[in-house]
Motif scaffolding. Structure first.
Motif, PDB file in Angstrom:
ATOM      1  N   LYS A 194       0.824  -1.206   0.000  1.00  0.00           N
ATOM      2  CA  LYS A 194       0.000   0.000   0.000  1.00  0.00           C
ATOM      3  C   LYS A 194       0.858   1.255   0.000  1.00  0.00           C
ATOM      4  O   LYS A 194       0.525   2.248  -0.666  1.00  0.00           O
ATOM      5  CB  LYS A 194      -0.915  -0.016   1.228  1.00  0.00           C
ATOM      6  CG  LYS A 194      -1.755   1.233   1.408  1.00  0.00           C
ATOM      7  CD  LYS A 194      -2.570   1.153   2.693  1.00  0.00           C
ATOM      8  CE  LYS A 194      -1.687   1.182   3.920  1.00  0.00           C
ATOM      9  NZ  LYS A 194      -2.470   1.175   5.177  1.00  0.00           N
ATOM     10  N   SER A 195       1.968   1.217   0.713  1.00  0.00           N
ATOM     11  CA  SER A 195       2.834   2.394   0.848  1.00  0.00           C
ATOM     12  C   SER A 195       3.778   2.565  -0.336  1.00  0.00           C
ATOM     13  O   SER A 195       4.369   3.637  -0.498  1.00  0.00           O
ATOM     14  CB  SER A 195       3.657   2.285   2.137  1.00  0.00           C
ATOM     15  OG  SER A 195       2.813   2.186   3.266  1.00  0.00           O
ATOM     16  N   SER A 196       3.911   1.542  -1.149  1.00  0.00           N
ATOM     17  CA  SER A 196       4.862   1.600  -2.256  1.00  0.00           C
ATOM     18  C   SER A 196       4.345   2.508  -3.370  1.00  0.00           C
ATOM     19  O   SER A 196       3.158   2.487  -3.705  1.00  0.00           O
ATOM     20  CB  SER A 196       5.105   0.199  -2.814  1.00  0.00           C
ATOM     21  OG  SER A 196       5.910   0.259  -3.977  1.00  0.00           O
ATOM     22  N   PRO A 197       5.229   3.302  -3.990  1.00  0.00           N
ATOM     23  CA  PRO A 197       4.822   4.135  -5.132  1.00  0.00           C
ATOM     24  C   PRO A 197       4.759   3.359  -6.447  1.00  0.00           C
ATOM     25  O   PRO A 197       4.335   3.900  -7.467  1.00  0.00           O
ATOM     26  CB  PRO A 197       5.924   5.195  -5.183  1.00  0.00           C
ATOM     27  CG  PRO A 197       7.140   4.489  -4.659  1.00  0.00           C
ATOM     28  CD  PRO A 197       6.640   3.550  -3.598  1.00  0.00           C
ATOM     29  N   ILE A 198       5.159   2.087  -6.426  1.00  0.00           N
ATOM     30  CA  ILE A 198       5.183   1.268  -7.634  1.00  0.00           C
ATOM     31  C   ILE A 198       3.756   0.892  -8.030  1.00  0.00           C
ATOM     32  O   ILE A 198       2.945   0.524  -7.179  1.00  0.00           O
ATOM     33  CB  ILE A 198       6.011  -0.009  -7.390  1.00  0.00           C
ATOM     34  CG1 ILE A 198       7.423   0.340  -6.902  1.00  0.00           C
ATOM     35  CG2 ILE A 198       6.075  -0.851  -8.661  1.00  0.00           C
ATOM     36  CD1 ILE A 198       8.212   1.160  -7.879  1.00  0.00           C
ATOM     37  N   PRO A 199       3.402   0.983  -9.313  1.00  0.00           N
ATOM     38  CA  PRO A 199       2.053   0.595  -9.739  1.00  0.00           C
ATOM     39  C   PRO A 199       1.761  -0.871  -9.448  1.00  0.00           C
ATOM     40  O   PRO A 199       2.645  -1.727  -9.533  1.00  0.00           O
ATOM     41  CB  PRO A 199       2.056   0.885 -11.242  1.00  0.00           C
ATOM     42  CG  PRO A 199       3.488   0.970 -11.636  1.00  0.00           C
ATOM     43  CD  PRO A 199       4.225   1.470 -10.440  1.00  0.00           C
ATOM     44  N   SER A 217     -12.192  -0.762   6.500  1.00  0.00           N
ATOM     45  CA  SER A 217     -12.160   0.537   7.175  1.00  0.00           C
ATOM     46  C   SER A 217     -11.037   0.625   8.196  1.00  0.00           C
ATOM     47  O   SER A 217     -10.754   1.695   8.734  1.00  0.00           O
ATOM     48  CB  SER A 217     -13.500   0.796   7.871  1.00  0.00           C
ATOM     49  OG  SER A 217     -13.793  -0.242   8.799  1.00  0.00           O
ATOM     50  N   GLU A 218     -10.379  -0.496   8.455  1.00  0.00           N
ATOM     51  CA  GLU A 218      -9.254  -0.519   9.391  1.00  0.00           C
ATOM     52  C   GLU A 218      -8.318  -1.664   9.031  1.00  0.00           C
ATOM     53  O   GLU A 218      -8.626  -2.484   8.173  1.00  0.00           O
ATOM     54  CB  GLU A 218      -9.766  -0.687  10.830  1.00  0.00           C
ATOM     55  CG  GLU A 218     -10.587  -1.941  11.045  1.00  0.00           C
ATOM     56  CD  GLU A 218     -11.132  -2.032  12.456  1.00  0.00           C
ATOM     57  OE1 GLU A 218     -10.992  -1.060  13.214  1.00  0.00           O
ATOM     58  OE2 GLU A 218     -11.689  -3.091  12.808  1.00  0.00           O
ATOM     59  N   GLY A 219      -7.171  -1.682   9.681  1.00  0.00           N
ATOM     60  CA  GLY A 219      -6.219  -2.752   9.441  1.00  0.00           C
ATOM     61  C   GLY A 219      -5.206  -2.393   8.368  1.00  0.00           C
ATOM     62  O   GLY A 219      -5.233  -1.291   7.800  1.00  0.00           O
ATOM     63  N   PRO A 220      -4.305  -3.326   8.042  1.00  0.00           N
ATOM     64  CA  PRO A 220      -3.224  -3.038   7.088  1.00  0.00           C
ATOM     65  C   PRO A 220      -3.714  -2.732   5.680  1.00  0.00           C
ATOM     66  O   PRO A 220      -3.016  -2.076   4.912  1.00  0.00           O
ATOM     67  CB  PRO A 220      -2.384  -4.321   7.110  1.00  0.00           C
ATOM     68  CG  PRO A 220      -3.307  -5.381   7.614  1.00  0.00           C
ATOM     69  CD  PRO A 220      -4.220  -4.694   8.571  1.00  0.00           C
ATOM     70  N   GLY A 221      -4.913  -3.197   5.322  1.00  0.00           N
ATOM     71  CA  GLY A 221      -5.424  -2.939   3.986  1.00  0.00           C
ATOM     72  C   GLY A 221      -6.216  -1.656   3.862  1.00  0.00           C
ATOM     73  O   GLY A 221      -6.674  -1.323   2.755  1.00  0.00           O
ATOM     74  N   LYS A 222      -6.366  -0.916   4.956  1.00  0.00           N
ATOM     75  CA  LYS A 222      -7.109   0.342   4.906  1.00  0.00           C
ATOM     76  C   LYS A 222      -6.422   1.303   3.929  1.00  0.00           C
ATOM     77  O   LYS A 222      -5.220   1.512   4.000  1.00  0.00           O
ATOM     78  CB  LYS A 222      -7.184   0.977   6.296  1.00  0.00           C
ATOM     79  CG  LYS A 222      -8.018   2.249   6.364  1.00  0.00           C
ATOM     80  CD  LYS A 222      -8.089   2.740   7.812  1.00  0.00           C
ATOM     81  CE  LYS A 222      -8.976   3.980   7.924  1.00  0.00           C
ATOM     82  NZ  LYS A 222      -8.387   5.153   7.290  1.00  0.00           N
ATOM     83  N   ASP A 223      -7.174   1.845   3.010  1.00  0.00           N
ATOM     84  CA  ASP A 223      -6.686   2.780   1.985  1.00  0.00           C
ATOM     85  C   ASP A 223      -5.851   2.117   0.900  1.00  0.00           C
ATOM     86  O   ASP A 223      -5.269   2.816   0.060  1.00  0.00           O
ATOM     87  CB  ASP A 223      -5.873   3.925   2.616  1.00  0.00           C
ATOM     88  CG  ASP A 223      -6.707   4.753   3.593  1.00  0.00           C
ATOM     89  OD1 ASP A 223      -7.915   4.923   3.328  1.00  0.00           O
ATOM     90  OD2 ASP A 223      -6.153   5.219   4.603  1.00  0.00           O
ATOM     91  N   PHE A 224      -5.789   0.778   0.872  1.00  0.00           N
ATOM     92  CA  PHE A 224      -5.088   0.116  -0.223  1.00  0.00           C
ATOM     93  C   PHE A 224      -5.970   0.168  -1.470  1.00  0.00           C
ATOM     94  O   PHE A 224      -7.113  -0.288  -1.458  1.00  0.00           O
ATOM     95  CB  PHE A 224      -4.764  -1.338   0.125  1.00  0.00           C
ATOM     96  CG  PHE A 224      -4.259  -2.144  -1.044  1.00  0.00           C
ATOM     97  CD1 PHE A 224      -3.202  -1.685  -1.821  1.00  0.00           C
ATOM     98  CD2 PHE A 224      -4.843  -3.363  -1.382  1.00  0.00           C
ATOM     99  CE1 PHE A 224      -2.735  -2.416  -2.908  1.00  0.00           C
ATOM    100  CE2 PHE A 224      -4.385  -4.103  -2.461  1.00  0.00           C
ATOM    101  CZ  PHE A 224      -3.321  -3.630  -3.224  1.00  0.00           C
TER     102      PHE A 224
END
Length: 282
Positions: A194-199, A217-224
């Motif tokens: 999620k944090s990586s700038p790579i497509p 809405s929560e956890g490591p996948g939030k906003d992925f």
């Protein structure tokens, strides 16, 4: 007399050559400009009318393919991985970089990722596999052996691999993923992805997303939110939350199952294409 006829013809040709050429389209509305439509560039303004599947329907469709449909699990993985490789080739041509990192999970999605990596190698890419929990299933062992015989490396250091790739393939979790708890090591892997700038291109379901309700809405996948998604056989309900480039793959569903599940895939795929790009859901 011949000279006079020749002179007249010469004058006519000279007159025509000096006039601007005008192409008329009598069937078009003269008050509206003509806008060309490119089949390979679906408009985001198109309405999305294709049926989407929930988790139970997707499971039942797979079961029917492997029973009445006559397919084996490894056949389905092969066809799904081939479609995924075509989509990756489409969104990430070789000119964008050859290095592809394929993140695989223990389920069938991981098998799709291994197959995609093999096809990508033959297309000229340089895939690397992160597969921390290899299934002991014979299919996974054979798929892994196929990659090893091609010299495709497996890595345990996903953090370094994420920094040394040109494109990420997310094949961690598929439509069978349920719940909000993601166990190690995949919690950290999804957070890093999620944090990586790579497509990133996700296969069937962006990892950690709920098939019905989309991103957590929560956890490591939030906003992925991956850049690209390749849905297999049919889009899942979650696509209404997805805003990137969306492809459909799995050109092998028999008509009787298309009709039963209301998929209406006729005419969607063109020529020998294994994928079809779909419009964004608004």
């Amino acid at each position: 007399m011949q000279r006079t006829a020749a002179t007249r013809l010469s004058n006519i040709l000279n007159t025509i050559s000096k006039r601007p050429l005008v192409f008329q389209a009598p069937l078009c509305n003269p008050n509206k400009p003509f806008v060309p439509v490119h089949a390979h560039q679906p408009s985001n303004k198109m309405s999305f009318s294709m049926k989407t599947l929930g988790a139970q329907e997707a499971i039942e469709l797979d079961k029917e393919l492997m029973s009445s449909g006559g397919y084996s699990l490894d056949q389905l993985m092969e066809l799904a991985g081939l479609a995924a490789a075509h989509a990756i080739y489409k969104v990430h041509p070789l000119s964008n970089g050859q290095r592809i990192l394929v993140l695989c999970g223990p389920g069938n999605n991981g098998g799709d990722g291994l197959v995609a990596a093999r096809h990508l190698w033959y297309y000229g890419y340089k895939p690397t596999i992160y597969f921390p929990k290899k299934g002991k299933n014979e299919i996974f062992e054979r798929l892994s052996t196929q990659l090893q015989k091609l010299g495709i490396p497996f890595t345990e250091d996903y953090e370094t691999a994420l920094k040394e790739t040109d494109h990420i393939v997310d094949a961690i979790f598929g439509f069978s993923f349920t719940g909000t708890t993601i166990r190690a090591p995949f919690d950290a892997v999804i957070a890093a992805m999620k944090s990586s700038p790579i497509p990133t291109t996700s296969i069937d379901v962006p990892s950690s997303w709920d098939i019905e309700h989309g991103p957590p809405s929560e956890g490591p996948g939030k906003d992925f939110a991956p850049d690209n998604l390749i849905s297999l056989m049919a889009p899942k309900h979650l696509v209404k939350y997805f805003k990137g480039r969306h492809f459909l793959g799995g050109r092998f569903c028999p008509p009787y199952l298309e009709e039963k599940y209301g998929l209406n895939l006729q005419g969607l795929y063109k020529g020998v294409d294994q994928i079809a790009e779909l419009p964004r859901v608004e």
